[in-house]
Design a protein around this motif. Structure first.
Motif, PDB file in Angstrom:
ATOM      1  N   GLY A  96      23.208 -17.562  -0.394  1.00 57.83           N
ATOM      2  CA  GLY A  96      22.279 -18.246  -1.284  1.00 57.83           C
ATOM      3  C   GLY A  96      22.258 -19.734  -1.023  1.00 57.83           C
ATOM      4  O   GLY A  96      22.932 -20.257  -0.131  1.00 57.83           O
ATOM      5  N   GLY A  97      21.491 -20.420  -1.835  1.00 62.91           N
ATOM      6  CA  GLY A  97      21.387 -21.861  -1.701  1.00 62.91           C
ATOM      7  C   GLY A  97      20.465 -22.440  -2.744  1.00 62.91           C
ATOM      8  O   GLY A  97      19.762 -21.710  -3.455  1.00 62.91           O
ATOM      9  N   ASN A  98      20.473 -23.754  -2.848  1.00 57.44           N
ATOM     10  CA  ASN A  98      19.570 -24.420  -3.789  1.00 57.44           C
ATOM     11  C   ASN A  98      19.184 -25.781  -3.254  1.00 57.44           C
ATOM     12  O   ASN A  98      19.851 -26.332  -2.361  1.00 57.44           O
ATOM     13  CB  ASN A  98      20.210 -24.537  -5.181  1.00 57.44           C
ATOM     14  CG  ASN A  98      21.491 -25.357  -5.172  1.00 57.44           C
ATOM     15  OD1 ASN A  98      21.485 -26.547  -4.873  1.00 57.44           O
ATOM     16  ND2 ASN A  98      22.607 -24.708  -5.501  1.00 57.44           N
ATOM     17  N   ILE A  99      18.126 -26.328  -3.789  1.00 60.80           N
ATOM     18  CA  ILE A  99      17.652 -27.652  -3.421  1.00 60.80           C
ATOM     19  C   ILE A  99      16.933 -28.260  -4.626  1.00 60.80           C
ATOM     20  O   ILE A  99      16.279 -27.547  -5.393  1.00 60.80           O
ATOM     21  CB  ILE A  99      16.725 -27.619  -2.187  1.00 60.80           C
ATOM     22  CG1 ILE A  99      16.397 -29.036  -1.728  1.00 60.80           C
ATOM     23  CG2 ILE A  99      15.462 -26.821  -2.464  1.00 60.80           C
ATOM     24  CD1 ILE A  99      15.686 -29.085  -0.391  1.00 60.80           C
ATOM     25  N   GLY A 100      17.109 -29.561  -4.800  1.00 60.44           N
ATOM     26  CA  GLY A 100      16.446 -30.254  -5.892  1.00 60.44           C
ATOM     27  C   GLY A 100      16.168 -31.695  -5.529  1.00 60.44           C
ATOM     28  O   GLY A 100      16.828 -32.268  -4.651  1.00 60.44           O
ATOM     29  N   GLY A 101      15.182 -32.278  -6.181  1.00 57.14           N
ATOM     30  CA  GLY A 101      14.835 -33.656  -5.886  1.00 57.14           C
ATOM     31  C   GLY A 101      13.586 -34.093  -6.609  1.00 57.14           C
ATOM     32  O   GLY A 101      13.054 -33.368  -7.471  1.00 57.14           O
ATOM     33  N   PRO A 102      13.064 -35.265  -6.250  1.00 57.26           N
ATOM     34  CA  PRO A 102      11.885 -35.786  -6.940  1.00 57.26           C
ATOM     35  C   PRO A 102      10.578 -35.293  -6.322  1.00 57.26           C
ATOM     36  O   PRO A 102      10.469 -35.129  -5.110  1.00 57.26           O
ATOM     37  CB  PRO A 102      12.023 -37.296  -6.748  1.00 57.26           C
ATOM     38  CG  PRO A 102      12.706 -37.421  -5.418  1.00 57.26           C
ATOM     39  CD  PRO A 102      13.649 -36.246  -5.320  1.00 57.26           C
ATOM     40  N   ASP A 124      11.144 -40.908 -10.608  1.00 59.72           N
ATOM     41  CA  ASP A 124      11.296 -41.338 -12.001  1.00 59.72           C
ATOM     42  C   ASP A 124      10.408 -40.568 -12.977  1.00 59.72           C
ATOM     43  O   ASP A 124      10.435 -40.842 -14.178  1.00 59.72           O
ATOM     44  CB  ASP A 124      11.012 -42.840 -12.167  1.00 59.72           C
ATOM     45  CG  ASP A 124      12.006 -43.708 -11.419  1.00 59.72           C
ATOM     46  OD1 ASP A 124      13.185 -43.322 -11.354  1.00 59.72           O
ATOM     47  OD2 ASP A 124      11.590 -44.754 -10.893  1.00 59.72           O
ATOM     48  N   LYS A 125       9.612 -39.607 -12.473  1.00 61.40           N
ATOM     49  CA  LYS A 125       8.690 -38.883 -13.349  1.00 61.40           C
ATOM     50  C   LYS A 125       8.837 -37.362 -13.291  1.00 61.40           C
ATOM     51  O   LYS A 125       9.093 -36.711 -14.304  1.00 61.40           O
ATOM     52  CB  LYS A 125       7.244 -39.275 -13.014  1.00 61.40           C
ATOM     53  CG  LYS A 125       6.737 -40.510 -13.707  1.00 61.40           C
ATOM     54  CD  LYS A 125       6.608 -40.282 -15.219  1.00 61.40           C
ATOM     55  CE  LYS A 125       6.014 -41.489 -15.921  1.00 61.40           C
ATOM     56  NZ  LYS A 125       5.931 -41.284 -17.383  1.00 61.40           N
ATOM     57  N   LEU A 126       8.645 -36.807 -12.116  1.00 53.56           N
ATOM     58  CA  LEU A 126       8.584 -35.348 -11.959  1.00 53.56           C
ATOM     59  C   LEU A 126       9.640 -34.895 -10.968  1.00 53.56           C
ATOM     60  O   LEU A 126       9.728 -35.434  -9.859  1.00 53.56           O
ATOM     61  CB  LEU A 126       7.194 -34.919 -11.483  1.00 53.56           C
ATOM     62  CG  LEU A 126       6.918 -33.423 -11.362  1.00 53.56           C
ATOM     63  CD1 LEU A 126       7.057 -32.727 -12.722  1.00 53.56           C
ATOM     64  CD2 LEU A 126       5.531 -33.176 -10.782  1.00 53.56           C
ATOM     65  N   PHE A 127      10.444 -33.874 -11.363  1.00 50.58           N
ATOM     66  CA  PHE A 127      11.565 -33.416 -10.550  1.00 50.58           C
ATOM     67  C   PHE A 127      11.516 -31.892 -10.436  1.00 50.58           C
ATOM     68  O   PHE A 127      11.016 -31.199 -11.321  1.00 50.58           O
ATOM     69  CB  PHE A 127      12.897 -33.829 -11.178  1.00 50.58           C
ATOM     70  CG  PHE A 127      12.951 -35.266 -11.604  1.00 50.58           C
ATOM     71  CD1 PHE A 127      13.326 -36.246 -10.715  1.00 50.58           C
ATOM     72  CD2 PHE A 127      12.608 -35.622 -12.903  1.00 50.58           C
ATOM     73  CE1 PHE A 127      13.374 -37.578 -11.108  1.00 50.58           C
ATOM     74  CE2 PHE A 127      12.651 -36.943 -13.307  1.00 50.58           C
ATOM     75  CZ  PHE A 127      13.035 -37.926 -12.400  1.00 50.58           C
ATOM     76  N   PHE A 128      12.050 -31.383  -9.330  1.00 52.92           N
ATOM     77  CA  PHE A 128      12.085 -29.929  -9.127  1.00 52.92           C
ATOM     78  C   PHE A 128      13.501 -29.497  -8.781  1.00 52.92           C
ATOM     79  O   PHE A 128      14.313 -30.275  -8.272  1.00 52.92           O
ATOM     80  CB  PHE A 128      11.131 -29.513  -8.005  1.00 52.92           C
ATOM     81  CG  PHE A 128      11.677 -29.760  -6.614  1.00 52.92           C
ATOM     82  CD1 PHE A 128      12.326 -28.750  -5.912  1.00 52.92           C
ATOM     83  CD2 PHE A 128      11.552 -31.020  -6.018  1.00 52.92           C
ATOM     84  CE1 PHE A 128      12.833 -28.971  -4.646  1.00 52.92           C
ATOM     85  CE2 PHE A 128      12.061 -31.246  -4.751  1.00 52.92           C
ATOM     86  CZ  PHE A 128      12.704 -30.227  -4.059  1.00 52.92           C
ATOM     87  N   PHE A 129      13.779 -28.225  -9.062  1.00 56.85           N
ATOM     88  CA  PHE A 129      15.043 -27.593  -8.665  1.00 56.85           C
ATOM     89  C   PHE A 129      14.767 -26.119  -8.407  1.00 56.85           C
ATOM     90  O   PHE A 129      14.099 -25.460  -9.213  1.00 56.85           O
ATOM     91  CB  PHE A 129      16.111 -27.741  -9.748  1.00 56.85           C
ATOM     92  CG  PHE A 129      17.429 -27.113  -9.387  1.00 56.85           C
ATOM     93  CD1 PHE A 129      18.321 -27.773  -8.551  1.00 56.85           C
ATOM     94  CD2 PHE A 129      17.773 -25.852  -9.850  1.00 56.85           C
ATOM     95  CE1 PHE A 129      19.534 -27.201  -8.214  1.00 56.85           C
ATOM     96  CE2 PHE A 129      18.976 -25.265  -9.511  1.00 56.85           C
ATOM     97  CZ  PHE A 129      19.866 -25.944  -8.687  1.00 56.85           C
ATOM     98  N   ALA A 130      15.252 -25.602  -7.290  1.00 58.98           N
ATOM     99  CA  ALA A 130      15.072 -24.188  -6.930  1.00 58.98           C
ATOM    100  C   ALA A 130      16.397 -23.618  -6.453  1.00 58.98           C
ATOM    101  O   ALA A 130      17.151 -24.304  -5.739  1.00 58.98           O
ATOM    102  CB  ALA A 130      14.008 -24.034  -5.847  1.00 58.98           C
ATOM    103  N   ASP A 131      16.685 -22.380  -6.850  1.00 54.03           N
ATOM    104  CA  ASP A 131      17.971 -21.750  -6.513  1.00 54.03           C
ATOM    105  C   ASP A 131      17.742 -20.261  -6.282  1.00 54.03           C
ATOM    106  O   ASP A 131      16.890 -19.642  -6.930  1.00 54.03           O
ATOM    107  CB  ASP A 131      18.972 -21.942  -7.653  1.00 54.03           C
ATOM    108  CG  ASP A 131      20.420 -21.763  -7.215  1.00 54.03           C
ATOM    109  OD1 ASP A 131      20.662 -20.976  -6.281  1.00 54.03           O
ATOM    110  OD2 ASP A 131      21.290 -22.417  -7.796  1.00 54.03           O
ATOM    111  N   GLY A 132      18.496 -19.703  -5.361  1.00 54.22           N
ATOM    112  CA  GLY A 132      18.416 -18.266  -5.095  1.00 54.22           C
ATOM    113  C   GLY A 132      19.723 -17.734  -4.541  1.00 54.22           C
ATOM    114  O   GLY A 132      20.389 -18.406  -3.749  1.00 54.22           O
ATOM    115  N   GLU A 133      20.100 -16.548  -4.976  1.00 52.49           N
ATOM    116  CA  GLU A 133      21.312 -15.889  -4.479  1.00 52.49           C
ATOM    117  C   GLU A 133      21.032 -14.402  -4.303  1.00 52.49           C
ATOM    118  O   GLU A 133      20.206 -13.831  -5.013  1.00 52.49           O
ATOM    119  CB  GLU A 133      22.487 -16.069  -5.438  1.00 52.49           C
ATOM    120  CG  GLU A 133      22.956 -17.487  -5.601  1.00 52.49           C
ATOM    121  CD  GLU A 133      24.239 -17.597  -6.424  1.00 52.49           C
ATOM    122  OE1 GLU A 133      24.836 -16.530  -6.728  1.00 52.49           O
ATOM    123  OE2 GLU A 133      24.649 -18.724  -6.748  1.00 52.49           O
TER     124      GLU A 133
END
Length: 400
Positions: free
Chosen positions: A141-147, A151-160
């Motif tokens: 699995g893995g994940n990634i997150g960032g802008p 300073d306004k909109l952020f994302f995060f995605a994860d999967g295993e």
């Protein structure tokens, strides 16, 4: 950062004294692959499990309806006695998980783990009369997150994903010990999560989260049984939230929609287990073979939850208040004995063992006494195919 064997997100609760994990298979055959929490020795059916403040508990048999990626957890809290007002109703304890969000910098991770019985230093526990069970597990699995907008909109995605192969041992007692062996019990689990956060103002933040969980496994409900069933589950969860302040007040608003679908079907027919394709299921109390008597069945559930929690600081004190509305729709289809009739035996028919009847089928040792088909019938239970309980659901046949 603590090591968690199996990557079950609820294992973190065991860091607290008096808290233990309970296998969902101890609750119900439909909960293989799930876990619950026992607080202070109490049975885990009543444990309340929440993610980002919304309920994901199974209201039919207990445990959870949703497994989430372990690497998506930001905070993990355990409440046992003086529960916070924002916790859902429970008679034992509650778990609340806060999921991760993206930040102003990009971060990610990936992992993989492989286990195999051939390279392990010790075999799985097993009876001395059986060879060591085969076992293999892949987890990645893995994940990634960032802008998206700094300073306004952020994302995060994860999967295993977990893929496990297991030879589940079945040890039969005499006179049917020659049938002892294994049945294949694969387990597949997929966990996906996506989250968006939006900083509306300096004191207001919005977020949306989506989780998808799918798993399936083969199992039996009795330890000495070859009546295998396949348990399949799919869960989808949408959550929308807002956190903001107005003066000395804090406000938390949540809306959640959860859809849990469970299906249990026969997993015996077409396999190489003993009497897998026999036209009836056989059960003499210690030897259980043939198509699975628990199938087919299903326990769907859907939740629509709207929740508000607020607080106000007054001097050295904090006043808490809120309201919650949760519309839960649950159902159950249980067509027990719907695949075949279930025949209960009462010991070997003496006419076979003493030779009065000469055409009785022979067992592995060449004698009739080791073949369960030579037992005399005590009763047979046949489902009517309706899938619900009624006075006419079963037909009972007896042989004098």
């Amino acid at each position: 950062n603590l090591p968690v064997n199996g990557r079950n997100f609820l294992d973190l609760a065991q860091l607290e004294p008096g808290v233990q994990i309970q296998d969902g298979a101890n609750f119900d055959p439909t909960k293989v692959g799930y876990s619950s929490i026992s607080f202070g020795g109490r049975f885990g059916r009543t444990a309340r499990i929440e993610v980002d403040g919304v309920d994901i508990s199974d209201e039919t048999v207990g445990t959870t309806t949703l497994d989430i990626p372990a690497s998506s957890i930001q905070e993990f809290s355990v409440a046992q006695s003086n529960l916070d007002l924002s916790n859902e109703l429970t008679s034992s304890g509650a778990i609340n998980v806060v999921s991760k969000s993206g930040t102003n910098s990009y971060h990610g991770e990936a992992f993989g783990i492989f286990r195999d019985h051939a390279i392990g230093s010790a075999s799985l526990p097993h009876a001395s009369s059986l060879p060591s069970p085969y076992y293999q597990r892949n987890q990645e699995g893995g994940n990634i997150g960032g802008p998206v907008i700094k300073d306004k909109l952020f994302f995060f995605a994860d999967g295993e994903r977990t893929l496990q192969h297991l030879g589940a041992p079945v040890l039969e007692s005499p006179p049917y010990g020659a049938y002892s062996g294994f049945f294949p019990a694969p387990f597949v689990d997929q966990e996906l999560e996506g989250r968006l956060d939006y900083q509306l103002t300096k004191t207001a933040r919005l977020f949306g989260r989506y989780n998808y969980n799918k798993n399936s496994t083969d199992a039996t409900f009795f330890p000495d049984s070859f009546q295998v069933y396949n348990n399949r589950n799919i869960t989808r969860n949408f959550v929308f939230g807002a956190d903001f302040n107005t003066g000395t007040y804090t406000h938390t608003v949540r809306f959640s929609f959860l859809k849990f679908q469970n299906q249990l079907v026969d997993g015996t027919r077409g396999t190489s287990t003993p009497f897998a394709n026999y036209p009836v299921s056989v059960n003499d109390g210690s030897f259980t073979v043939g198509p699975n008597l628990l199938s087919p069945q299903s326990t769907p559930q859907s939740d629509h939850q709207l929740k508000y929690d607020g607080s106000k600081a007054v001097g050295k004190h904090i006043i808490r208040f809120g309201a919650s509305w949760n519309h839960i729709q649950g159902g159950g289809f249980a067509g027990f004995f719907g695949t075949t009739a279930n025949v209960y035996g009462g010991g070997q028919d003496p006419d076979c063992t003493n030779g009065t009847i000469t055409n009785c089928p022979l067992g592995p040792d060449g004698t009739p006494s080791t073949n369960p088909l030579n037992e005399y019938m005590v009763e047979a239970i046949i489902g009517n195919g309706q899938g619900y309980s009624s006075i006419r659901r079963q037909a009972l046949l007896r042989k004098d």
